[in-house]
Design a protein around this motif. Structure first.
Motif, PDB file in Angstrom:
ATOM      1  N   PRO A 113     -16.149  15.271  27.653  1.00 16.74           N
ATOM      2  CA  PRO A 113     -16.084  15.261  29.123  1.00 16.74           C
ATOM      3  C   PRO A 113     -17.075  14.308  29.783  1.00 16.74           C
ATOM      4  O   PRO A 113     -16.765  13.715  30.821  1.00 16.74           O
ATOM      5  N   SER A 114     -18.254  14.158  29.201  1.00 19.39           N
ATOM      6  CA  SER A 114     -19.249  13.273  29.817  1.00 19.39           C
ATOM      7  C   SER A 114     -19.030  11.810  29.437  1.00 19.39           C
ATOM      8  O   SER A 114     -19.441  10.906  30.180  1.00 19.39           O
ATOM      9  N   LEU A 115     -18.386  11.545  28.320  1.00 20.95           N
ATOM     10  CA  LEU A 115     -18.182  10.166  27.875  1.00 20.95           C
ATOM     11  C   LEU A 115     -16.915   9.529  28.427  1.00 20.95           C
ATOM     12  O   LEU A 115     -16.866   8.311  28.641  1.00 20.95           O
ATOM     13  N   ILE A 116     -15.885  10.340  28.665  1.00 25.95           N
ATOM     14  CA  ILE A 116     -14.540   9.776  28.775  1.00 25.95           C
ATOM     15  C   ILE A 116     -14.314   8.940  30.031  1.00 25.95           C
ATOM     16  O   ILE A 116     -13.467   8.047  30.050  1.00 25.95           O
ATOM     17  N   ARG A 117     -15.052   9.156  31.090  1.00 24.65           N
ATOM     18  CA  ARG A 117     -14.818   8.394  32.317  1.00 24.65           C
ATOM     19  C   ARG A 117     -15.253   6.940  32.170  1.00 24.65           C
ATOM     20  O   ARG A 117     -14.567   6.026  32.621  1.00 24.65           O
ATOM     21  N   ARG A 118     -16.391   6.707  31.523  1.00 23.33           N
ATOM     22  CA  ARG A 118     -16.904   5.343  31.380  1.00 23.33           C
ATOM     23  C   ARG A 118     -16.717   4.779  29.980  1.00 23.33           C
ATOM     24  O   ARG A 118     -16.742   3.561  29.796  1.00 23.33           O
ATOM     25  N   HIS A 119     -16.576   5.634  29.002  1.00 24.26           N
ATOM     26  CA  HIS A 119     -16.506   5.183  27.601  1.00 24.26           C
ATOM     27  C   HIS A 119     -15.357   5.900  26.895  1.00 24.26           C
ATOM     28  O   HIS A 119     -15.555   6.715  26.008  1.00 24.26           O
ATOM     29  N   ARG A 120     -14.143   5.550  27.281  1.00 20.24           N
ATOM     30  CA  ARG A 120     -12.966   6.242  26.744  1.00 20.24           C
ATOM     31  C   ARG A 120     -12.784   5.995  25.254  1.00 20.24           C
ATOM     32  O   ARG A 120     -12.423   6.893  24.491  1.00 20.24           O
ATOM     33  N   ALA A 121     -13.017   4.767  24.814  1.00 21.98           N
ATOM     34  CA  ALA A 121     -12.859   4.456  23.395  1.00 21.98           C
ATOM     35  C   ALA A 121     -13.865   5.242  22.556  1.00 21.98           C
ATOM     36  O   ALA A 121     -13.542   5.730  21.475  1.00 21.98           O
ATOM     37  N   SER A 122     -15.096   5.377  23.059  1.00 23.55           N
ATOM     38  CA  SER A 122     -16.108   6.146  22.333  1.00 23.55           C
ATOM     39  C   SER A 122     -15.731   7.620  22.262  1.00 23.55           C
ATOM     40  O   SER A 122     -15.895   8.263  21.226  1.00 23.55           O
ATOM     41  N   ALA A 123     -15.227   8.165  23.378  1.00 18.35           N
ATOM     42  CA  ALA A 123     -14.817   9.567  23.397  1.00 18.35           C
ATOM     43  C   ALA A 123     -13.679   9.809  22.408  1.00 18.35           C
ATOM     44  O   ALA A 123     -13.674  10.809  21.674  1.00 18.35           O
ATOM     45  N   LEU A 124     -12.711   8.896  22.366  1.00 17.68           N
ATOM     46  CA  LEU A 124     -11.586   9.038  21.443  1.00 17.68           C
ATOM     47  C   LEU A 124     -12.036   8.862  19.999  1.00 17.68           C
ATOM     48  O   LEU A 124     -11.691   9.665  19.120  1.00 17.68           O
ATOM     49  N   GLY A 125     -12.819   7.829  19.732  1.00 17.39           N
ATOM     50  CA  GLY A 125     -13.258   7.560  18.357  1.00 17.39           C
ATOM     51  C   GLY A 125     -14.129   8.654  17.788  1.00 17.39           C
ATOM     52  O   GLY A 125     -14.097   8.937  16.592  1.00 17.39           O
ATOM     53  N   PHE A 180      -6.828  19.290  17.132  1.00 17.78           N
ATOM     54  CA  PHE A 180      -7.800  20.226  17.695  1.00 17.78           C
ATOM     55  C   PHE A 180      -8.445  19.730  18.980  1.00 17.78           C
ATOM     56  O   PHE A 180      -8.595  20.482  19.946  1.00 17.78           O
ATOM     57  N   THR A 181      -8.867  18.470  19.014  1.00 16.91           N
ATOM     58  CA  THR A 181      -9.550  17.962  20.212  1.00 16.91           C
ATOM     59  C   THR A 181      -8.594  17.318  21.217  1.00 16.91           C
ATOM     60  O   THR A 181      -9.038  16.878  22.282  1.00 16.91           O
ATOM     61  N   LEU A 182      -7.294  17.284  20.908  1.00 15.77           N
ATOM     62  CA  LEU A 182      -6.331  16.674  21.831  1.00 15.77           C
ATOM     63  C   LEU A 182      -6.320  17.345  23.210  1.00 15.77           C
ATOM     64  O   LEU A 182      -6.280  16.643  24.230  1.00 15.77           O
ATOM     65  N   PRO A 183      -6.359  18.692  23.305  1.00 12.59           N
ATOM     66  CA  PRO A 183      -6.378  19.300  24.645  1.00 12.59           C
ATOM     67  C   PRO A 183      -7.589  18.888  25.479  1.00 12.59           C
ATOM     68  O   PRO A 183      -7.480  18.703  26.694  1.00 12.59           O
ATOM     69  N   SER A 219      -1.072   9.427  24.180  1.00  5.05           N
ATOM     70  CA  SER A 219      -0.367   8.630  23.174  1.00  5.05           C
ATOM     71  C   SER A 219      -1.347   7.898  22.267  1.00  5.05           C
ATOM     72  O   SER A 219      -1.167   7.845  21.042  1.00  5.05           O
ATOM     73  N   ALA A 220      -2.417   7.350  22.856  1.00  7.40           N
ATOM     74  CA  ALA A 220      -3.432   6.671  22.049  1.00  7.40           C
ATOM     75  C   ALA A 220      -4.124   7.662  21.114  1.00  7.40           C
ATOM     76  O   ALA A 220      -4.414   7.338  19.961  1.00  7.40           O
ATOM     77  N   ALA A 221      -4.371   8.871  21.597  1.00  9.18           N
ATOM     78  CA  ALA A 221      -5.042   9.890  20.785  1.00  9.18           C
ATOM     79  C   ALA A 221      -4.184  10.301  19.594  1.00  9.18           C
ATOM     80  O   ALA A 221      -4.688  10.479  18.481  1.00  9.18           O
ATOM     81  N   ILE A 222      -2.880  10.440  19.812  1.00  4.85           N
ATOM     82  CA  ILE A 222      -1.985  10.841  18.720  1.00  4.85           C
ATOM     83  C   ILE A 222      -1.902   9.740  17.670  1.00  4.85           C
ATOM     84  O   ILE A 222      -1.977   9.998  16.465  1.00  4.85           O
ATOM     85  N   VAL A 223      -1.746   8.495  18.123  1.00  6.60           N
ATOM     86  CA  VAL A 223      -1.695   7.371  17.178  1.00  6.60           C
ATOM     87  C   VAL A 223      -3.016   7.250  16.411  1.00  6.60           C
ATOM     88  O   VAL A 223      -3.036   7.076  15.188  1.00  6.60           O
ATOM     89  N   HIS A 224      -4.128   7.359  17.127  1.00  3.99           N
ATOM     90  CA  HIS A 224      -5.455   7.288  16.520  1.00  3.99           C
ATOM     91  C   HIS A 224      -5.623   8.372  15.452  1.00  3.99           C
ATOM     92  O   HIS A 224      -6.031   8.100  14.313  1.00  3.99           O
ATOM     93  N   GLY A 225      -5.287   9.618  15.791  1.00  2.92           N
ATOM     94  CA  GLY A 225      -5.417  10.716  14.836  1.00  2.92           C
ATOM     95  C   GLY A 225      -4.463  10.582  13.668  1.00  2.92           C
ATOM     96  O   GLY A 225      -4.810  10.905  12.527  1.00  2.92           O
TER      97      GLY A 225
END
Length: 299
Positions: A241-253, A262-265, A277-283
């Motif tokens: 929650p704290s990373l995703i606004r400015r650092h989406r790639a870091s939050a996803l990675g 598990f972390t998709l929700p 969609s990026a999260a599903i492909v990444h996982g």
């Protein structure tokens, strides 16, 4: 060497090559997979109790897991920040109300309780428990077969993976930076290079990495792999929650292989539907690569 690699990977590919199942059957597969995680971790805890010189081994597990997790996560974050600087991820969606992070963290901590329960039972040295490692091997084969079914059931095609460039980029950055972290960890811990690389290849998939590493390197390294990957999941839950606004790639990675389940929700509610969609492909990519790399480095 390669026969062992084939035995580990064959169930995964058999499950993946089978025709897609219906929705009801996939729900059953997911349910059985959930139970298999607990069963495998329980037997891993039993195997841990049979280690000679147990007190010193527990200190080694703590040291290996903390050092490897620190090296891998630092390399991941640095590489992901570089990716963000070169290819900014612009978005306009507003986050939704978040689920209880405490509850999700407690679900992860509950897994440690399963390992602890197996460990306490193993301390009894009951004779039938000496077969725990063999049972764990068969459970691993079944787990890999079910994972293959699950990956095929997601309906992810090669075209869909290639077209989602962001998910692919983040996954590949996570893979190579984690392996770099594994090399640094092996040097810091005085472990063989392939052991450090295997420790780095779980990408947060604690149930798989724990049992595969136990079978290949023994319960000390297997337990270190489990706690290394479990720590990644706990950090992801807390930091998304704290990373995703400015650092989406870091939050996803940071989610690793768990970004498709598990972390998709948490990702969806924090970052909006645009990230799903990026999260599903990444996982998906990491879930496919993790057993391949662990089997390769453990063979």
């Amino acid at each position: 060497m390669y026969s062992g690699l084939l035995i580990i990977l064959l169930p995964l590919f058999i499950g993946y090559l089978l025709p897609p199942s219906g929705a009801a059957r996939m729900r059953m597969v997911n349910k059985v997979l959930g139970w298999m995680v607990y069963i495998i971790l329980f037997f891993m805890g039993i195997s841990l109790a049979f280690i000679d010189d147990l007190g010193q081994s527990l200190l080694a597990i703590l040291r290996y897991s903390l050092v490897s997790a620190t090296c891998i996560l630092i390399c991941n974050v640095l590489a992901l920040r570089l990716l963000e600087a070169r290819h900014p991820w612009r978005h306009a969606q507003q986050p939704e109300a978040l689920p209880s992070r405490l509850r999700m963290a407690l679900e992860s901590v509950k897994l440690c309780g399963v390992v602890a329960a197996g460990f306490c039972l193993g301390l009894s040295r009951w004779t039938p428990l000496t077969f725990a490692s063999q049972i764990g091997e068969y459970a691993l084969l079944l787990l890999l077969f079910l994972v293959g079914l699950q990956l095929r059931g997601n309906g992810m095609t090669v075209r869909q993976i290639v077209l989602n460039r962001r998910g692919m980029q983040v996954a590949l950055v996570v893979v190579f930076s984690a392996l770099a972290g594994g090399i640094i960890a092996s040097l810091a811990l005085g472990l063989p290079l392939r052991t450090g690389l295997a420790l780095a290849s779980g990408f947060g998939w604690y149930s798989l990495s724990g049992i595969m590493m136990t079978e290949s390197f023994g319960p000390v390294i297997g337990s270190a792999a489990f706690f290394n990957d479990l720590l990644r999941e706990l950090l992801a839950i807390m930091l998304i929650p704290s990373l995703i606004r400015r650092h989406r790639a870091s939050a996803l990675g940071l989610c690793g292989a768990t970004s498709m389940d598990f972390t998709l929700p948490v990702l969806q509610r924090s970052g909006g539907m645009e990230i799903v969609s990026a999260a599903i492909v990444h996982g998906f990519i990491l879930s496919l690569i993790a057993p391949l790399l662990m089997a390769l480095f453990s063979a």
